[in-house]
Scaffold this motif. Structure first.
Motif, PDB file in Angstrom:
ATOM      1  N   TYR A  67       0.816  -1.216   0.000  1.00 19.81           N
ATOM      2  CA  TYR A  67       0.000   0.000   0.000  1.00 19.81           C
ATOM      3  C   TYR A  67       0.852   1.269   0.000  1.00 19.81           C
ATOM      4  N   ASN A  68       0.299   2.312  -0.629  1.00 15.17           N
ATOM      5  CA  ASN A  68       0.904   3.643  -0.575  1.00 15.17           C
ATOM      6  C   ASN A  68       0.165   4.465   0.487  1.00 15.17           C
ATOM      7  N   PRO A  69       0.560   5.699   0.715  1.00 14.30           N
ATOM      8  CA  PRO A  69      -0.077   6.498   1.774  1.00 14.30           C
ATOM      9  C   PRO A  69      -1.554   6.826   1.544  1.00 14.30           C
ATOM     10  N   ILE A  70      -2.055   6.656   0.327  1.00 11.57           N
ATOM     11  CA  ILE A  70      -3.456   7.014   0.069  1.00 11.57           C
ATOM     12  C   ILE A  70      -4.392   5.807   0.135  1.00 11.57           C
ATOM     13  N   SER A 111      -4.195   2.686  -1.406  1.00 10.25           N
ATOM     14  CA  SER A 111      -4.285   1.728  -2.507  1.00 10.25           C
ATOM     15  C   SER A 111      -2.881   1.180  -2.762  1.00 10.25           C
ATOM     16  N   VAL A 112      -2.802   0.187  -3.622  1.00 16.28           N
ATOM     17  CA  VAL A 112      -1.524  -0.467  -3.889  1.00 16.28           C
ATOM     18  C   VAL A 112      -0.616   0.468  -4.684  1.00 16.28           C
ATOM     19  N   HIS A 113       0.633   0.557  -4.272  1.00 28.45           N
ATOM     20  CA  HIS A 113       1.633   1.397  -4.925  1.00 28.45           C
ATOM     21  C   HIS A 113       1.851   0.931  -6.361  1.00 28.45           C
ATOM     22  N   GLY A 114       2.047   1.877  -7.250  1.00 30.68           N
ATOM     23  CA  GLY A 114       2.263   1.564  -8.663  1.00 30.68           C
ATOM     24  C   GLY A 114       3.486   0.707  -8.919  1.00 30.68           C
ATOM     25  N   GLY A 115       4.457   0.746  -8.015  1.00 32.43           N
ATOM     26  CA  GLY A 115       5.642  -0.074  -8.186  1.00 32.43           C
ATOM     27  C   GLY A 115       5.337  -1.565  -8.169  1.00 32.43           C
ATOM     28  N   TYR A 116       4.299  -1.955  -7.444  1.00 31.21           N
ATOM     29  CA  TYR A 116       3.871  -3.363  -7.424  1.00 31.21           C
ATOM     30  C   TYR A 116       3.442  -3.775  -8.828  1.00 31.21           C
ATOM     31  N   ALA A 117       2.559  -2.984  -9.434  1.00 28.63           N
ATOM     32  CA  ALA A 117       2.083  -3.298 -10.782  1.00 28.63           C
ATOM     33  C   ALA A 117       3.234  -3.251 -11.784  1.00 28.63           C
ATOM     34  N   ARG A 151      -7.589   1.611 -12.514  1.00 31.07           N
ATOM     35  CA  ARG A 151      -8.255   1.825 -11.234  1.00 31.07           C
ATOM     36  C   ARG A 151      -7.359   1.303 -10.137  1.00 31.07           C
ATOM     37  N   GLY A 152      -7.568   1.783  -8.932  1.00 26.86           N
ATOM     38  CA  GLY A 152      -6.717   1.406  -7.812  1.00 26.86           C
ATOM     39  C   GLY A 152      -6.892  -0.042  -7.406  1.00 26.86           C
ATOM     40  N   MET A 153      -5.824  -0.618  -6.862  1.00 31.48           N
ATOM     41  CA  MET A 153      -5.857  -1.978  -6.349  1.00 31.48           C
ATOM     42  C   MET A 153      -5.763  -1.929  -4.832  1.00 31.48           C
ATOM     43  N   THR A 154      -6.388  -2.897  -4.190  1.00 30.25           N
ATOM     44  CA  THR A 154      -6.233  -3.106  -2.760  1.00 30.25           C
ATOM     45  C   THR A 154      -6.050  -4.605  -2.531  1.00 30.25           C
ATOM     46  N   ARG A 155      -5.777  -4.994  -1.284  1.00 26.80           N
ATOM     47  CA  ARG A 155      -5.634  -6.428  -1.034  1.00 26.80           C
ATOM     48  C   ARG A 155      -6.965  -7.148  -1.226  1.00 26.80           C
ATOM     49  N   ASP A 156      -8.079  -6.425  -1.195  1.00 37.83           N
ATOM     50  CA  ASP A 156      -9.398  -7.031  -1.428  1.00 37.83           C
ATOM     51  C   ASP A 156      -9.683  -7.270  -2.901  1.00 37.83           C
ATOM     52  N   THR A 157      -8.837  -6.723  -3.781  1.00 34.91           N
ATOM     53  CA  THR A 157      -9.009  -6.932  -5.215  1.00 34.91           C
ATOM     54  C   THR A 157      -8.829  -8.402  -5.565  1.00 34.91           C
ATOM     55  N   GLY A 158      -8.010  -9.104  -4.785  1.00 29.67           N
ATOM     56  CA  GLY A 158      -7.701 -10.503  -5.085  1.00 29.67           C
ATOM     57  C   GLY A 158      -6.630 -10.566  -6.152  1.00 29.67           C
ATOM     58  N   ALA A 159      -6.479 -11.729  -6.752  1.00 26.51           N
ATOM     59  CA  ALA A 159      -5.477 -11.899  -7.803  1.00 26.51           C
ATOM     60  C   ALA A 159      -5.805 -10.942  -8.941  1.00 26.51           C
ATOM     61  N   VAL A 160      -4.813 -10.231  -9.400  1.00 22.58           N
ATOM     62  CA  VAL A 160      -5.024  -9.269 -10.470  1.00 22.58           C
ATOM     63  C   VAL A 160      -4.692  -9.906 -11.811  1.00 22.58           C
ATOM     64  N   ARG A 161      -5.418  -9.492 -12.846  1.00 20.00           N
ATOM     65  CA  ARG A 161      -5.224 -10.066 -14.175  1.00 20.00           C
ATOM     66  C   ARG A 161      -5.160  -8.949 -15.199  1.00 20.00           C
ATOM     67  N   THR A 162      -4.166  -9.009 -16.032  1.00 18.49           N
ATOM     68  CA  THR A 162      -4.074  -8.116 -17.176  1.00 18.49           C
ATOM     69  C   THR A 162      -3.595  -8.945 -18.358  1.00 18.49           C
TER      70      THR A 162
END
Length: 156
Positions: free
Chosen positions: A68-71, A73-79, A112-123
């Motif tokens: 997570y970042n300070p706001i 949601s998941v930090h862009g560096g993760y993606a 859109r923002g990611m959180t740990r509740d997003t689950g596995a992410v897919r692109t």
């Protein structure tokens, strides 16, 4: 993931002479099956159920609170790490023995923002090339697509 029955992942850097002796697809698969050590950067995103076919690498990962970042949601560096890793390994999976790669550049779009509740992410990413009859590159393009479930129509 925190599965106590899962084998411990070994992290490390494969010696260049070992990497050079292998076809790219064999190298990538050896990382995924644990024959070779996982790259140390993977400690930050902990991918799982990763698969490789020539030119196609799929990596699943669930962002954790540590991403997570300070706001909130998941930090862009993760993606960025996940995308760069999957694209780079997809390229590597197409290389013959004795050939390497490194990322020269890439573009990332956050939808859109990611959180740990997003689950596995897919692109999904894809590349297309136009070449002439001599095999010279004339144009190329890349795309990043958001993968989503289509809502089923409900009865009225």
């Amino acid at each position: 993931m925190d599965d106590p029955s899962a084998p411990a992942v070994e992290y490390g850097v494969t010696p260049p002479q070992v990497m050079a002796s292998m076809a790219g697809i064999d190298f990538v698969r050896a990382i995924f099956d644990g024959t070779l050590p996982a790259p140390p950067i993977m400690q930050t995103i902990e991918p799982f159920d990763s698969t490789a076919e020539p030119g196609v690498v799929v990596m699943h990962s669930v962002p954790g609170f540590r991403h997570y970042n300070p706001i909130g949601s998941v930090h862009g560096g993760y993606a960025a790490t996940l995308l760069d890793s999957a694209m780079g390994l997809a390229v590597h999976s197409m290389l013959p023995p004795g050939t390497g790669y490194t990322t020269l550049e890439f573009k990332i779009s956050f939808i859109r923002g990611m959180t740990r509740d997003t689950g596995a992410v897919r692109t999904a990413t894809a590349e297309a090339r136009i070449t002439d009859s001599k095999g010279r590159l004339l144009a190329h393009a890349t795309t990043t697509c958001l993968v989503f479930e289509i809502p089923k129509e409900t009865a009225k």
